[in-house]
Enzyme design. Structure first.
Site, short mmCIF file in Angstrom:
data_model
loop_
_atom_site.label_atom_id
_atom_site.label_comp_id
_atom_site.label_asym_id
_atom_site.label_seq_id
_atom_site.Cartn_x
_atom_site.Cartn_y
_atom_site.Cartn_z
N ARG A 114 30.94 0.46 10.91
CA ARG A 114 31.65 -0.58 11.66
C ARG A 114 33.15 -0.37 11.47
O ARG A 114 33.76 -0.85 10.52
CB ARG A 114 31.23 -1.96 11.15
N ARG A 138 25.75 8.54 16.41
CA ARG A 138 26.55 7.88 15.37
C ARG A 138 25.74 7.60 14.10
O ARG A 138 26.29 7.11 13.12
CB ARG A 138 27.20 6.59 15.89
N HIS A 184 34.67 4.87 20.73
CA HIS A 184 34.67 3.40 20.58
C HIS A 184 35.69 2.96 19.53
O HIS A 184 35.33 2.46 18.46
CB HIS A 184 33.24 3.03 20.16
N ASP A 229 34.42 -8.93 26.05
CA ASP A 229 33.57 -7.74 26.11
C ASP A 229 33.58 -7.29 27.57
O ASP A 229 32.74 -7.69 28.36
CB ASP A 229 32.15 -8.09 25.61
N GLU A 283 38.24 1.27 24.22
CA GLU A 283 37.34 2.42 24.16
C GLU A 283 37.45 3.29 25.42
O GLU A 283 37.51 2.77 26.53
CB GLU A 283 35.90 1.91 24.03
C1 BG6 Z 1 31.02 -2.61 22.66
C2 BG6 Z 1 30.08 -3.31 23.61
O1 BG6 Z 1 31.36 -1.37 23.19
O2 BG6 Z 1 30.38 -2.42 21.41
C3 BG6 Z 1 29.64 -4.64 22.99
O3 BG6 Z 1 30.70 -3.51 24.86
C4 BG6 Z 1 29.04 -4.39 21.61
O4 BG6 Z 1 28.70 -5.27 23.84
C5 BG6 Z 1 30.04 -3.61 20.77
O5 BG6 Z 1 28.73 -5.65 21.02
C6 BG6 Z 1 29.52 -3.28 19.36
O6 BG6 Z 1 28.30 -2.62 19.43
P1 BG6 Z 1 27.50 -2.27 18.11
O7 BG6 Z 1 26.19 -1.66 18.57
O8 BG6 Z 1 28.33 -1.30 17.33
O9 BG6 Z 1 27.31 -3.59 17.38
#
Ligand code: BG6
Length: 276
Positions: free
Chosen positions: A63, A85, A148, A191, A250
């Site tokens: 994260r 990932r 991302h 989002d 992103e």
């Molecule tokens: C973003 C999406 O790119 O990633 C969101 O648009 C999502 O909808 C976010 O919640 C995080 O995704 P993840 O799978 O890493 O929790």
């Protein structure tokens, strides 16, 4: 000065710290993931954000930093944002370029799925991450993907993101199409999938007194995300208050920018991040 390279551990993961004359970056072969990028200007604060609650172990997503979402974006399939990932990639030894920047190449291929990927990370005054995909099968394969990036800001309620004025976007929360009017500001969960627009966005952070330029290449869609209060509380790998210090901008290929790769075809998606 020649660059320095240090092996580190972050949680259970191997990582390598690259230090050049201009910047420092931390990378892990887990997911071909850049965890940190700190240009040596101003206060030298990290441009990237990472959660205190992130997992750093095999099979789990990180994260923060720059997750590589591949070979699909979102929940069109499971696991969400693709399997790349969650997997360890092969990482070559870093090499120095003529301009003093340092390049690291990471590769991964999934024979069964029929696609091969290469991530090229270049660390210098700017951080450039390039994701190349090649269809190594004998049939056409759909591809959606993303770099991302999680950016670190002092106070998300005080920042502005420019570059999307007048752009159409799909709101993933309301499931509606909308048009952006002016800069993006953050006072609620966001989002959104932006169509086209400028390939340059700027994050203006008046508290840290810095402007981050985010460029996209090979990408006609960009996602802007901040989970805000309720969603932050629901995510086990995200602190309840952490939404205040981050946002994602992103570089994406999704929705109308989803690709189909014929056998042997390639696609390149990239993002370049620098301070103005
Ligand atoms: C973003 C999406 O790119 O990633 C969101 O648009 C999502 O909808 C976010 O919640 C995080 O995704 P993840 O799978 O890493 O929790």
């Amino acid at each position: 000065m020649a660059f320095q390279m240090k092996s580190e551990k972050i949680g259970a993961l191997d990582a390598v710290r690259i230090i050049t004359d201009d910047a420092e970056a931390l990378l892990t072969p887990h997911g071909a993931h850049v965890l940190s990028f700190r240009p040596f200007v101003g206060e030298g604060e990290d441009v990237l954000w990472g959660s205190e609650k992130s997992n750093y172990e095999d099979g789990k997503a990180i994260r923060g930093g720059i997750p590589v979402c591949w070979p699909w974006f979102g929940k069109v399939n499971m696991p969400a944002h693709g399997f790349a990932r969650l997997t360890r990639w092969n990482m070559d030894r870093p090499t120095e370029e003529a301009d003093g920047s340092v390049t690291v190449i990471l590769t991964y291929q999934n024979q069964e799925y029929g696609l091969a990927a290469r991530v090229t990370v270049n660390v210098g005054k700017a951080l450039t991450v390039t994701l190349d995909t090649e269809n190594i099968s004998d049939h056409a394969i759909p591809l959606t993907d993303a770099l991302h990036t999680y950016f670190h800001v002092a106070d998300v309620t005080k920042i502005r993101v420019s570059g999307f004025d007048g752009c159409d976007y799909y709101c993933n929360l309301a499931k509606t199409m909308n048009r952006q009017n002016g800069d993006i500001i953050f006072n609620r969960e966001i989002d959104s999938i932006y169509s086209a627009g400028s390939r340059k966005a700027v994050i203006d952070d008046p508290v840290l007194d810095r402007r981050i330029l985010v460029e996209r290449f090979g990408s006609n869609t960009a996602v802007v995300w901040n989970p805000w209060i309720e969603k932050s509380a629901k995510m086990e790998d995200f602190g309840d208050e952490e939404y205040k210090n981050m946002l994602c901008v992103e570089a994406v290929n999704t929705r109308e920018d989803a690709r189909t790769l014929a056998p042997g075809a390639k696609h390149t998606l990239a993002t370049r991040i620098s301070l103005l």
